[in-house]
Design an enzyme around this catalytic site. Structure first.
Site, short mmCIF file in Angstrom:
data_model
loop_
_atom_site.label_atom_id
_atom_site.label_comp_id
_atom_site.label_asym_id
_atom_site.label_seq_id
_atom_site.Cartn_x
_atom_site.Cartn_y
_atom_site.Cartn_z
N VAL A 20 0.78 -1.12 -0.16
CA VAL A 20 0.29 0.11 0.02
C VAL A 20 0.88 1.22 -0.12
CG1 VAL A 20 -2.06 0.82 1.10
CG2 VAL A 20 -1.45 -1.23 1.81
N ALA A 21 1.96 1.23 -0.94
CA ALA A 21 2.98 2.29 -1.02
C ALA A 21 3.30 2.69 0.51
CB ALA A 21 2.25 3.42 -1.86
N CYS A 22 3.50 3.93 0.67
CA CYS A 22 4.00 4.47 1.81
C CYS A 22 3.31 4.20 3.43
CB CYS A 22 4.24 5.92 1.93
SG CYS A 22 5.35 6.32 0.69
N SER A 23 2.04 3.61 2.86
CA SER A 23 1.24 3.04 4.18
C SER A 23 1.21 1.68 4.53
CB SER A 23 -0.24 3.54 4.10
OG SER A 23 -0.42 5.09 4.16
N SER A 34 7.11 3.35 3.47
CA SER A 34 6.35 2.81 4.46
C SER A 34 7.10 2.84 5.94
CB SER A 34 5.67 1.35 4.27
OG SER A 34 6.75 0.36 4.40
#
Length: 373
Positions: free
Chosen positions: A154-157, A334
């Site tokens: 979820v990319a940077c999350s 992340s």
């Protein structure tokens, strides 16, 4: 349902540092080479000349002063401008698994756990080294962990989204102890040749142990009071690299195959999304931002974090309330909020509450509200 706690964290930091001055020197040398190569077209007005970068520009735009990377020479070679990694045989431990195992080792030690006590491994990162077998399965095998493993992006999350999955597994009883690892080799998807973003990312790996409160023996235990995830589709942060590229007969080195963003739009849109998300999450748990002792926010941009906090607490705050690790690590996708938590929680006391929050491409935003036991 059982209570879930964070009982240990780990951090792998690569051996090489690139300072802003080194990065600027390499980028400007690359720009000079490109301007010389395209001098005729530039003179004819067909192409714009590349503009030099500067240390002042980077630090004003981001607050970043340096970054850790797995390979330095390739990035700073103006004829290459990307890391150079040696290929590994299928029988060898992959690069992503290697750094994940290193971070996991520290997390296990801090939690007082053996790898054999792990029931699940979640490998959550902005990019995966390969499609299959899952990186999590390789990490699980290398550690000697049991149970299951799967990858998620979820990319940077990715880290906060994975912590919720781990906490839910513990609460439901499907797992007693889950390892979350975030191997972020961001240097491989950063476009080092683009002045607007060539300074943003650094490499790192973080690890978090989430387990049932009754099995936790660590002196450093954090009750997970609540988690909340949200996504809102946006094209403003994008990377088109994928398995279909070769079928489309597109240039594998085209600009859209690496990280790109509309920085101003991202700043303007993500700040209110992140601030409202944290505030509403706290409200559902019966808390206000003023009751939070510390915020460990996603580490993408100093100005963005400052504005998110100002919206939440109504004033500017310093590192004691919202520690910043950007200047040393740069944006680590992340892993950023987890680094902030890992390095800046030892001074908090029993009963103190904090929020781990990430926000990034998608748009995606995840928050984890914790209290020290």
């Amino acid at each position: 349902m059982r209570n879930a706690v964070i009982s240990g964290t780990g951090l792998y930091r690569p051996p090489h540092v690139i300072t802003n001055a080194e990065l600027v020197e390499a980028f400007n040398a690359y720009a000079d080479l490109q301007n010389a190569k395209n001098a005729t077209r530039i003179a004819a007005g067909e192409l714009p000349a590349m503009v030099h970068s500067s240390v002042e520009f980077i630090e004003k735009a981001s607050g970043i002063q340096q970054r850790y990377v797995l390979d330095k020479d390739g990035v700073l070679d103006p004829t290459r401008m990307r890391p150079k990694f040696a290929p590994r045989a299928d029988e060898e431990l992959s690069l992503m698994a290697e750094i994940a195992v290193a971070a996991a080792g520290e997390a296990l030690q801090r939690a007082g756990k053996q790898a054999s006590q792990i029931d699940g491994v979640l490998c959550a990162a902005a990019n995966m080294q390969r499609a299959y077998p899952a990186m999590a399965c390789e990490i699980q095998h290398a550690l000697g962990a049991g149970g299951y493993g799967f990858d998620m992006n979820v990319a940077c999350s990715s880290a906060t989204f994975a912590i919720e999955q781990a906490a839910n597994a513990v609460r439901s009883g499907s797992a007693d102890c889950v390892l979350v690892v975030n191997p972020e080799i961001t240097s491989a998807h950063l476009e080092w040749r683009d002045r607007d973003c060539h300074f943003i990312f650094g490499d790192v790996c973080t690890a978090v142990i989430v387990e049932a409160e009754e099995t936790a023996t660590s002196d450093d235990r954090w009750a997970i009071l609540g988690t909340r995830l949200a996504t809102q589709y946006s094209n403003n942060i994008r990377n088109n690299a994928g398995f279909l590229n070769r079928c489309e007969d597109t240039d594998p080195d085209a600009r859209d195959k690496t990280f790109r963003q509309e920085g101003r739009k991202v700043f303007k849109e993500v700040v209110p999304i992140a601030a409202e998300h944290i505030q509403s999450h706290l409200a559902t748990l019966g808390f206000t931002p003023a009751e939070v002792r510390r915020f460990w926010l996603h580490q993408a941009n100093l100005g963005m974090n400052q504005l998110v906090l100002k919206r939440l607490v109504g004033r500017e705050v310093g590192d004691d309330i919202a520690p910043i690790i950007l200047s040393e690590y740069a944006n680590t996708a992340s892993a950023g909020s987890i680094i902030a938590f890992h390095e800046h929680h030892a001074d908090l006391r029993a009963g103190d509450m904090g929020v781990i929050c990430s926000f990034g491409a998608g748009y995606s935003v995840g928050s984890v509200v914790v209290r020290r036991l």
